[in-house]
Design an enzyme around this catalytic site. Structure first.
Site, PDB file in Angstrom:
ATOM      1  N   PHE A  32     -14.191  37.591  23.917  1.00  0.00           N
ATOM      2  CA  PHE A  32     -13.340  38.443  23.082  1.00  0.00           C
ATOM      3  C   PHE A  32     -14.194  39.555  22.490  1.00  0.00           C
ATOM      4  O   PHE A  32     -15.227  39.298  21.872  1.00  0.00           O
ATOM      5  CB  PHE A  32     -12.697  37.588  21.988  1.00  0.00           C
ATOM      6  N   CYS A  33     -13.786  40.817  22.689  1.00  0.00           N
ATOM      7  CA  CYS A  33     -14.451  41.986  22.115  1.00  0.00           C
ATOM      8  C   CYS A  33     -15.927  42.004  22.533  1.00  0.00           C
ATOM      9  O   CYS A  33     -16.235  41.868  23.706  1.00  0.00           O
ATOM     10  CB  CYS A  33     -14.261  41.993  20.602  1.00  0.00           C
ATOM     11  N   VAL A  34     -16.864  42.134  21.581  1.00  0.00           N
ATOM     12  CA  VAL A  34     -18.281  42.154  21.954  1.00  0.00           C
ATOM     13  C   VAL A  34     -18.715  40.810  22.535  1.00  0.00           C
ATOM     14  O   VAL A  34     -19.672  40.741  23.310  1.00  0.00           O
ATOM     15  CB  VAL A  34     -19.160  42.548  20.746  1.00  0.00           C
ATOM     16  N   GLY A  42     -17.055  39.360  24.763  1.00  0.00           N
ATOM     17  CA  GLY A  42     -16.823  39.584  26.181  1.00  0.00           C
ATOM     18  C   GLY A  42     -17.926  40.392  26.822  1.00  0.00           C
ATOM     19  O   GLY A  42     -18.301  40.153  27.984  1.00  0.00           O
ATOM     20  N   MET A  56     -10.771  39.570  26.556  1.00  0.00           N
ATOM     21  CA  MET A  56      -9.794  40.087  25.597  1.00  0.00           C
ATOM     22  C   MET A  56     -10.389  41.314  24.912  1.00  0.00           C
ATOM     23  O   MET A  56     -11.457  41.232  24.323  1.00  0.00           O
ATOM     24  CB  MET A  56      -9.452  39.026  24.546  1.00  0.00           C
TER      25      MET A  56
END
Length: 579
Positions: free
Chosen positions: A313-315, A317, A341
Site C-alpha cells: 500500500f502506497c510507499v 508498495g 494499492m
C-alpha cells in the site's frame, strides 16, 4: 440606495489600486515561501518572474469590476435581504454553508469579497510565466495555502458563526475554545478527533493474531483464522512505513485485514518500527532486507508455501516491488502474485507532494539527516495536512477554537494524527531517487542490496488499484505501473481519495469502482473503455486472488512454528510506540 456613475467609477478605481497592492504583497509572500522550501535566504532566492503586464492589467481590471458589482449589489439590497451573489464557493467548499453568512449583508459581502480576491490570486499564480512544471505547481500550492489561511471564516471578527455561538452559549464557547487551544498547544498538534475514544488493541487493530517475528525495523504479525478452511497460498501485507499499519485494520467493519481473513486467507502483516535514535542509521536497503524480504522468508517457513501473495500500500508498495525486483535479480521466484494499492513506481507526476521536492530541499535533507538522523513524523503529518488545509487544518481551527467544540470520534482521523518517525537515510534516498530523479522506472539505474533492479523482471500477475480523486498518488501515475512490470496486470480504479478510496469496506459496500479489459497505454483511454461497478473494489480483488490461491486446506490454528514462536499478541508493541 442606488449607486451613481461617479461612485461606481470611484469604486472601480479604488479596487484597481487594491488589486495592485494585493498582487504586490502576494508576490512577496510567494518569493519568501519558495525560498523557505529551498532552505535558502529570501535574498539569495531567484526572483519570481511576474505575469505579463497585459495579463496583470486584465486580471486587476476584472477584479475591480467584480468588486464594483458586488458593492453596487450591497448598496441596492433591501434590509434583511442577502447581497446579490457575485461569487460562489467551489463545489465541496463547506466553509460558508452556515446560514449566518447570508443572513447579514455585511458578512455576505465579506464572504463574497474574499472569494473574489481568492479567485484573483489563483489566476495570478496561474499566469506566472514559469516553464518548469514542478516550480509552477509549487507556486499554485503556495497560493492555495495563502488564500486558505486568509479566509474570513478563520478569524473571530469576521466569522458570524463565532459570534452567534458566543451569544447562544453566553460566552462559554469562547472559554472552551481557549481551553481547547491550550490543550492542543501542549499536545503539539490540532485535535481532529476525540483521542480518548480510541486505543490501539482495544477498539483499533483488534483482529486476533500474534507477533511471530521481530527485528530492529519491523514486527511480523500472523492473524488467526476465522474459517475452518483456508486457501493454501497465504497473503503478506506491506503497509506504508510513513504511517502505522492499522489503517489496514481499523475496526471490524472497515478492516481490510479482517475481511481477507474472513475470506479464508492466512494473512501476515509487517508492522514497521516507529524510528528512534537507535534506528536512525537505516537506509533504503535496510528497509528492503529487514522488511519484505525477511517477512517473505518467515511466511514461507511457517506455511511451507514457496510463493505467497504480496500486497503493498502506497510507499509500502514501492518498497515491496523494489524488494521483489531484487529477489528476481538474484534469480529467485518469490511470490505468486503482486497487488498494489495507490502505489507509485513512475514518479513523473508525483502528485502534490512532488511539487514540494526540489534539488535544494533534498540536498538539505541529505546534509542534515542523510547519513543518520530521524525525520520527525509530526513534520510529515503537517505536510500531508497542508495538502488539504481547509479539511485538515482550518476546519478544526474554527470548530475547536472559535466555536469551542470538541471534535467527534472518528477512527480514520485518529490514525491520521498518530504520526510515525522515519529513518533519515531512508527518506533522503527515497526523495532523491524517486520523487526528484525518478530513477526506479529505468532498468538497471538503481542498485539495491547489490542488485541493479529492473521492474520488468517482476513478471507475476499484478492487481493494481488506484483512487480517482487521489491527490497523493494521482491515478494516472499509478496506471503507469502497467508499463513497468513484466507480468499481466489488472487495473481497477476506485472512487474517492487516497485513503477513503482504498479503505472502502465491503461490509458497507459503498461508492464504486471502474474496471476494463483495455490495456491502453494512455490512462484516459482506459477510463473511456471502463465500466462503473457499484460497491467496494475489495470484492473484485478477492475474486481475482482466489483462482491463484491453491486448494482449500485446514486452517492453520497455531501461529508460527518451532523456529518462529509467538512473541506477543497482535497488534504488538511497535505500533503502540508514539513519537
Amino acid at each position: 440606495m442606488s449607486v451613481t456613475p461617479e461612485q461606481s467609477a470611484e469604486a472601480l478605481n479604488g479596487m484597481f489600486k487594491f488589486g495592485q497592492s494585493l498582487a504586490a504583497g502576494f508576490f512577496d509572500y510567494l518569493g519568501k515561501q519558495n525560498a523557505a522550501f529551498q532552505q535558502a535566504a529570501p535574498a539569495q532566492a531567484p526572483q519570481l518572474p511576474l505575469p505579463e503586464a497585459s495579463d496583470m492589467a486584465r486580471l486587476q481590471q476584472e477584479l475591480a469590476e467584480a468588486h464594483a458589482r458586488l458593492w453596487a449589489g450591497m448598496a441596492q439590497a433591501r434590509p434583511g435581504e442577502p447581497v446579490q451573489p457575485i461569487a460562489q464557493p467551489a463545489p465541496g467548499d463547506r466553509r460558508f454553508n452556515a446560514p449566518e453568512w447570508t443572513a447579514s449583508p455585511v458578512f455576505d459581502y465579506i464572504r463574497q469579497a474574499y472569494l473574489l480576491n481568492s479567485d484573483y490570486l489563483t489566476k495570478l499564480a496561474d499566469a506566472l510565466p514559469i516553464a518548469d512544471g514542478r516550480t509552477k505547481e509549487r507556486m499554485q500550492f503556495l497560493t492555495r495555502q495563502y488564500v486558505d489561511a486568509l479566509a474570513p471564516s478563520n478569524f473571530a471578527a469576521t466569522n458570524p458563526e463565532f459570534i452567534q455561538t458566543a451569544i447562544e452559549t453566553r460566552g462559554e464557547s469562547i472559554t472552551q475554545g481557549i481551553k481547547n487551544l491550550i490543550s492542543d498547544m501542549e499536545k503539539g498538534r490540532i485535535s481532529m478527533t476525540d483521542d480518548s475514544a480510541f486505543e490501539i488493541g482495544r477498539n483499533l487493530a483488534t483482529t486476533p493474531g500474534s507477533v511471530i517475528y521481530e527485528n530492529a525495523l519491523m514486527q511480523l504479525i500472523q492473524y488467526a483464522p476465522l474459517t475452518e478452511q483456508v486457501h493454501k497460498t497465504p497473503l503478506l501485507i506491506v503497509p506504508p512505513c510513513i504511517n502505522k499499519f492499522y489503517i489496514m485494520d481499523l475496526q471490524p467493519a472497515n478492516s481490510l485485514v479482517r475481511f481477507m481473513v474472513e475470506q479464508g486467507f492466512t494473512v501476515f502483516l509487517v508492522s514497521w518500527k516507529n524510528i528512534q535514535a537507535e534506528q536512525a542509521h537505516f537506509g533504503w536497503d535496510d528497509y528492503l532486507q529487514l522488511g519484505p524480504i525477511t517477512a517473505l522468508d518467515v511466511v514461507r517457513d511457517v506455511t511451507k508455501v514457496k510463493k505467497p501473495h504480496a500486497l503493498g500500500f502506497c510507499v509500502g508498495g514501492t518498497i515491496l516491488t523494489s524488494a521483489l525486483a531484487v529477489l528476481k535479480g538474484r534469480g529467485e521466484d518469490p511470490v505468486e502474485s503482486l497487488s498494489l494499492m495507490t502505489t507509485l513506481l513512475d514518479f513523473a507526476d508525483a502528485g502534490e507532494i512532488g511539487c514540494l521536492v526540489d534539488e535544494a530541499s533534498v540536498a538539505g535533507r541529505e546534509a542534515t539527516i542523510g547519513k543518520g538522523g530521524v525525520f520527525q513524523g509530526r513534520e510529515l503529518a503537517q505536510v500531508f495536512s497542508s495538502l488539504r488545509a481547509n479539511d485538515l487544518i482550518w476546519q478544526y481551527v474554527v470548530g475547536n477554537y472559535l466555536k469551542g467544540k470538541k471534535p467527534e470520534a472518528f477512527d480514520l482521523l485518529y490514525w491520521n494524527s498518530d504520526s510515525t518517525n522515519i529513518a533519515g537515510p531512508f527518506i533522503a534516498w527515497y526523495l532523491r531517487n524517486m520523487y526528484l530523479e525518478n530513477n526506479l522506472r529505468v532498468p538497471g539505474k538503481l542498485e539495491m542490496l547489490g542488485v541493479k533492479v529492473d521492474l520488468g523482471k517482476v513478471d507475476v500477475p499484478a492487481y493494481l488499484m488506484a483512487a480517482r480523486e487521489d491527490h497523493i498518488v494521482p491515478w494516472t501515475s499509478a496506471y503507469l505501473v502497467r508499463q513497468l512490470l513484466g507480468g499481466d496486470t489488472t487495473f481497477v480504479l476506485g472512487a474517492s481519495g487516497h485513503i477513503a478510496g482504498a479503505i472502502n469496506p465491503a461490509s458497507k459496500n459503498r461508492r464504486s469502482y471502474w474496471v476494463s479489459e483495455s490495456s491502453a497505454a494512455v490512462p484516459e483511454e482506459w477510463l473511456e473503455a471502463a465500466t462503473e461497478q457499484k460497491g467496494s473494489w475489495w470484492l473484485n480483488w478477492v475474486e481475482w486472488l482466489r483462482p491463484k490461491s491453491g486448494d482449500m486446506v485446514a486452517a492453520r490454528n497455531k501461529p508460527g512454528n518451532t523456529k518462529y514462536k509467538v512473541i506477543e499478541p497482535a497488534p504488538g508493541r511497535y505500533v503502540k510506540e508514539t513519537v
